[in-house]
Write an enzyme that holds these catalytic residues in place. Sequence first.
Site, PDB file in Angstrom:
ATOM      1  N   PRO C 106       0.911  -1.341   0.050  1.00  0.00           N
ATOM      2  CA  PRO C 106      -0.047   0.100   0.066  1.00  0.00           C
ATOM      3  C   PRO C 106       0.750   1.242   0.134  1.00  0.00           C
ATOM      4  O   PRO C 106       1.829   1.267   0.650  1.00  0.00           O
ATOM      5  CB  PRO C 106      -0.924  -0.273   1.133  1.00  0.00           C
ATOM      6  CG  PRO C 106      -0.665  -1.636   1.899  1.00  0.00           C
ATOM      7  CD  PRO C 106       0.396  -2.119   1.263  1.00  0.00           C
ATOM      8  N   GLY C 108       2.347   4.274   1.121  1.00  0.00           N
ATOM      9  CA  GLY C 108       2.899   5.159   2.312  1.00  0.00           C
ATOM     10  C   GLY C 108       1.952   4.612   3.505  1.00  0.00           C
ATOM     11  O   GLY C 108       1.248   5.472   4.056  1.00  0.00           O
ATOM     12  N   CYS C 109       2.272   3.420   3.985  1.00  0.00           N
ATOM     13  CA  CYS C 109       1.326   3.036   4.970  1.00  0.00           C
ATOM     14  C   CYS C 109       1.841   1.850   5.847  1.00  0.00           C
ATOM     15  O   CYS C 109       2.677   1.112   5.554  1.00  0.00           O
ATOM     16  CB  CYS C 109      -0.260   2.955   4.750  1.00  0.00           C
ATOM     17  SG  CYS C 109      -0.574   1.356   3.925  1.00  0.00           S
ATOM     18  N   VAL C 110       1.104   1.225   6.859  1.00  0.00           N
ATOM     19  CA  VAL C 110       1.351   0.195   7.793  1.00  0.00           C
ATOM     20  C   VAL C 110       0.914  -0.997   6.916  1.00  0.00           C
ATOM     21  O   VAL C 110      -0.350  -1.302   6.443  1.00  0.00           O
ATOM     22  CB  VAL C 110       0.687   0.152   8.905  1.00  0.00           C
ATOM     23  CG1 VAL C 110       0.989  -0.513   9.948  1.00  0.00           C
ATOM     24  CG2 VAL C 110       0.414   1.732   9.591  1.00  0.00           C
TER      25      VAL C 110
END
Lengths: 135, 102, 110
Positions: C106, C108-110
Amino acid sequence: MSTIKKFFYVNRKAPYGTVYALESLEVVLIGAAFEQDVTLAFIDDGVYQLMKNQSTAGIGMKNFSPTYKALGDYDVTKLYVEKESLEARGLTIDDLMDLKWEDEDDDWAENDSIRVVTSAELADIMSEQDVVLSF
Amino acid sequence: MAMLHTVNKSSFDRNTFESCLRLAKEGSSVLLIEDGVYAAMKNTTAAEQINSAMGTLTFYVLGPDMDARGIKADALIDGFKIVDYNGFVDLSIEHDSVQSWL
Amino acid sequence: MAIELNGKTYDTDEEGYLADLSQWDEDIAAEMARLDDAELTSAHWEVMNFLREYYEEYQIAPAVRVLTKAIGKKLGKDKGNSKYLYELFPYGPAKQACKYSGLPKPTGCV
């Protein structure tokens, strides 16, 4: 996040011919994680980014136009399209994708994301921003 | 001598297409590709220029680039002919030379 | 990097995401989970199928915040929360579930 700033993304390039449109969209999506007040403006050839019926199979590039429909999920709900830019290109709002955002606090009611504004209106909106990013 | 001119820049962003029209001689062909295809649409600020050149130049537009950008055939200025990649090759062969405006 | 399974080679990037999305099948999903010492249950598949549909429609893997909200809308609040999703995918719901679903990491994310 202590203070919410107003972020303004200016899109002035057509998709596919150059990489600006895709880069802008990616930065918007990454920036959305910071939960700021985001506004997008589509001026000049930038209005072409929102055209309906894009189909890129023939040119071997990824069609990223469906991703604009996900912006509402990212709480990006204000897309301003300059009226003068549309008219110069023989386009109306009917030529653009029907982008919606759903209001979680109002039983997922659908609202329009795209608003067509005049240059004068857009100038006012732009002057109220804290951070302006131009693509 | 028939020349094929190709234009790949948006006429609303650059003056490439304008220069092409100014310098293309009668009997030449103009093929719009990539972001150049936007100029082929009706009711734009560029349409009048194209309409007046329609009698002396032959105008083509590359179909796959139209499709990518969501431009339907009925949105084109009357007189434009749509070609695919094979048609592009044929045009290159049929003309004596090719000027790729960048 | 690559994973060998049933005589097929699946190329992956350095973080284990499939290089070619079209190569994905349910067997490679299960194998990727096995390599992480995880087992895929119907609860995992519910989230993974949702992710694949989301990717099909929007051409992006959603950020975790977006995933949580969208799952909540589609499958109910008892599933649309971080606790539930982190229990299923302890390495980060969007990141781990996207990997098994054959989607890119994804943005820019966890």
